[in-house]
Motif scaffolding. Sequence first.
Motif, short mmCIF file in Angstrom:
data_model
loop_
_atom_site.label_atom_id
_atom_site.label_comp_id
_atom_site.label_asym_id
_atom_site.label_seq_id
_atom_site.Cartn_x
_atom_site.Cartn_y
_atom_site.Cartn_z
N SER A 53 8.21 12.63 -0.88
CA SER A 53 7.17 11.74 -1.41
C SER A 53 7.69 10.30 -1.53
CB SER A 53 6.71 12.25 -2.78
OG SER A 53 5.82 11.35 -3.36
N ARG A 56 7.90 8.75 1.78
CA ARG A 56 6.56 8.39 2.25
C ARG A 56 6.12 7.06 1.63
NH1 ARG A 56 2.16 13.25 1.87
NH2 ARG A 56 0.38 12.14 2.74
N LEU A 57 6.37 6.91 0.33
CA LEU A 57 6.00 5.66 -0.36
C LEU A 57 6.82 4.49 0.18
CD1 LEU A 57 5.70 7.08 -4.00
CD2 LEU A 57 3.81 6.27 -2.57
N LYS A 60 5.58 3.31 3.52
CA LYS A 60 4.35 2.51 3.40
C LYS A 60 4.61 1.16 2.74
CE LYS A 60 1.45 6.05 4.26
NZ LYS A 60 0.47 6.13 5.30
N ARG A 62 5.41 0.74 -0.35
CA ARG A 62 4.96 0.74 -1.75
C ARG A 62 6.15 0.69 -2.71
NH1 ARG A 62 0.28 4.32 -1.36
NH2 ARG A 62 -1.16 3.17 -0.01
N HIS A 145 -2.04 14.04 -19.57
CA HIS A 145 -2.54 14.86 -18.47
C HIS A 145 -2.53 14.05 -17.18
CE1 HIS A 145 -6.15 17.34 -16.75
NE2 HIS A 145 -5.01 17.72 -16.25
N PHE A 146 -1.69 14.50 -16.25
CA PHE A 146 -1.54 13.83 -14.95
C PHE A 146 -2.38 14.57 -13.90
CE2 PHE A 146 2.12 12.56 -17.36
CZ PHE A 146 2.47 11.31 -16.90
N PRO A 149 -2.16 14.66 -6.30
CA PRO A 149 -0.71 14.41 -6.32
C PRO A 149 -0.35 13.26 -7.27
CG PRO A 149 -1.68 13.63 -4.23
CD PRO A 149 -2.81 14.19 -5.04
N VAL A 152 0.19 9.54 -6.48
CA VAL A 152 -0.93 8.82 -5.86
C VAL A 152 -2.09 8.61 -6.83
CG1 VAL A 152 -2.67 8.97 -4.01
CG2 VAL A 152 -0.35 9.81 -3.60
N MET A 153 -2.35 9.58 -7.69
CA MET A 153 -3.56 9.54 -8.51
C MET A 153 -3.41 8.52 -9.65
SD MET A 153 -5.38 11.55 -6.80
CE MET A 153 -6.83 11.84 -7.80
N PRO A 230 -13.15 11.82 -2.53
CA PRO A 230 -12.14 11.83 -1.47
C PRO A 230 -11.98 13.22 -0.85
CG PRO A 230 -11.13 11.55 -3.63
CD PRO A 230 -12.61 11.46 -3.84
N LEU A 236 -10.66 20.72 -2.87
CA LEU A 236 -9.86 20.31 -4.02
C LEU A 236 -9.36 21.53 -4.79
CD1 LEU A 236 -8.67 18.10 -5.77
CD2 LEU A 236 -10.83 17.96 -7.00
N LEU A 239 -6.40 22.72 -3.17
CA LEU A 239 -5.24 21.87 -3.45
C LEU A 239 -4.66 22.17 -4.84
CD1 LEU A 239 -3.59 19.24 -2.50
CD2 LEU A 239 -5.17 17.98 -3.97
N VAL A 240 -5.55 22.28 -5.83
CA VAL A 240 -5.11 22.51 -7.21
C VAL A 240 -4.57 23.93 -7.38
CG1 VAL A 240 -5.97 22.74 -9.59
CG2 VAL A 240 -6.70 20.81 -8.18
N VAL A 244 -5.17 28.40 -10.89
CA VAL A 244 -5.18 27.38 -11.93
C VAL A 244 -6.61 27.14 -12.39
CG1 VAL A 244 -4.70 24.94 -12.41
CG2 VAL A 244 -3.07 26.28 -11.08
#
Length: 301
Positions: A53, A56-57, A60, A62, A145-146, A149, A152-153, A230, A236, A239-240, A244
């Motif tokens: 990750s 990747r950042l 880019k 970032r 609460h995050f 990903p 990114v979020m 998105p 989603l 993904l989650v 869960v």
Amino acid sequence: MEARPFPSRALVLGAGTMGHGIAQVLAAAGAEVELVDTDAAALERALGRIRSSLERLAAKGRIEAAEAEAALGRIRPRRSLEEATPQAELAIEAVPEDPALKKELLRRLEEVLPPESVLATNTSSLSIDALAEALDRPERFLGLHFFNPVPVMALLEVVTGRATDPALVPWARELAARLGKEPVVVRDAPGFASSRLGVALALEAMRMLEEGVASAEDIDRAMELGYRHPMGPLRLTDLVGLDVRLGIARYLESTLGERFRPPAILVRRVEEGRLGRKTGEGFYRWEEEPAAPAREGSQGA
Ligand code: 3HC
């Protein structure tokens, strides 16, 4: 409570999807992070995911490549709480959504950390007040609460319990800013703001799939193209993790009632081990990489 600076030392419990992301953003913001998990393989996987990750950042632009390397160096894997240095100013638990497990860990954190450390849970729906029952000093406890990903979020949902010291709210806002996130502040209520709304949409999408209203892909596309989400609610959920979301739905059904009853299609898929992206299949089939589903999800059961 006195004004608190950004934590220079942090503990993250649980090296899964959320825990590794939380460790990453804390380290990228300058904290020394100890990432605790009893599962050695999970820790190894977490470090690999953090590295990729950060790369990747960096690719880019970032984050500076040297800064990405430094952030990785600030994360230390630990197999137990006893192995960690008991000086963290902030501890965030991101273990599975089992209230007994969370309470036990919070109790142990309270034993080993200094009395002024902040204790937080990344729970997506469990009651902060109920978890706080495990603590002698619940005033230093809150929900952070995050979202996945995590790097990114943009959201950090700050959840205050009845006993949470109000001074922790401005501290949490500042923490969010340091992590590059926008905070929302929510009082302790089932599912907070995010999970209650997100899961309501996902459960309705599953009922529509069961009823044969449209294919998984078309239900998702309706939200992606028609409402600019998105990712549609079924993708989603993949993904989650279906497990869960089933856990959250069951909890919301027990607290908010009937309307959150999990649809049979969700229960069945979890029983079959089709948990979403992490097992390679949920409402869609997933390949290792890239992040897109391999083919359209099957309709109905
Ligand atoms: N690390 C670093 N960068 C990442 C990343 C990661 N893990 N994942 C994605 N990115 C970056 C990509 O490099 C890309 O960067 P760019 O914009 O500079 O090109 C950008 O994010 C977008 O990624 P992709 O191009 O690969 O793919 P998408 O455009 O489809 O975005 C997504 C992927 C960010 C996951 C997007 O689909 C999305 O926002 N989906 C919704 C996610 C969501 O709703 N999460 C909340 C789930 S609920 C939750 O977590 C609560 C919990 O309690 C259950």
